[in-house]
Design an enzyme around this catalytic site. Sequence first.
Site, PDB file in Angstrom:
ATOM      1  CB  CYS A 189       2.171 -10.156   2.656  1.00  0.00           C
ATOM      2  SG  CYS A 189       2.122 -11.965   2.741  1.00  0.00           S
TER       3      CYS A 189
ATOM      4  CG  HIS B 223       6.449  -9.546   0.420  1.00  0.00           C
ATOM      5  ND1 HIS B 223       6.393  -9.093   1.721  1.00  0.00           N
ATOM      6  CD2 HIS B 223       5.751 -10.708   0.402  1.00  0.00           C
ATOM      7  CE1 HIS B 223       5.705  -9.949   2.463  1.00  0.00           C
ATOM      8  NE2 HIS B 223       5.310 -10.943   1.689  1.00  0.00           N
TER       9      HIS B 223
ATOM     10  CD  GLU C 208       8.025  -5.961   1.639  1.00  0.00           C
ATOM     11  OE1 GLU C 208       7.779  -6.887   2.440  1.00  0.00           O
ATOM     12  OE2 GLU C 208       7.286  -5.709   0.669  1.00  0.00           O
TER      13      GLU C 208
END
Length: 226
Positions: free
Chosen positions: A87, A196, A198
């Site tokens: 991002c 994302h 994660e």
Amino acid sequence: MSMRIGVVTFPGSLDDRDAQRAVRLAGAEPVALWHADADLHGVDAVILPGGFSYGDYLRCGAIARFSAVMDSVIKAAGDGLPVLGICNGFQILCEAHLLPGALTRNEHLHFRNRDQWLRVESTSTAWTAGFQAGQEILIPVKNGEGCYVADRRTLDELEGSGRIVARYVRGNPNGSQRDIAAVRNEAGNVVGIMPHPEHAVEALTGPSVDGLGFFTSVLAHLGAHA
């Protein structure tokens, strides 16, 4: 001895702790790196996390690109160190010219936060080698300036050289040209991704665990090249 993966914190970073957790879940040791410290502390890979570095003043990532740590990241990336920008980290990589193109305001001018399907296009990177080409994965996207743009010549070159790492499928959340969600450098050690991974590493909290593959991929890559 476990691999050590550095996660940079800039003023305004939001997802640095999430990235550290993903690294830990993948089986590596997360190492906190500070934007003002040029020392990478001997890490085996670096993650530039999501957030709003320096408040997104000027342009997203424009100020972070000039931080002390980025001088070291740019040099290390040139020497083959795996680097993942997520991002805002993707925006920083483009500002640092480690990746081509730019991330601009979402085409619809709204912040977009949703679970998003991606198709993995390139597995010849340090961060995606554990996936299968064409595999569809579900990970969150959350951005206001996630629209990937580049001139036609650059887009054609990315297509022709297999450097588009992932595309949006089942809807484009931000208007990115050619549905591009992630790209890589020529060597394949540097990857920028707008969604994302994660945030998709645990069944309890993520829409899937598909994101974990980015972190386990780089560990396998590092092990193979040790």
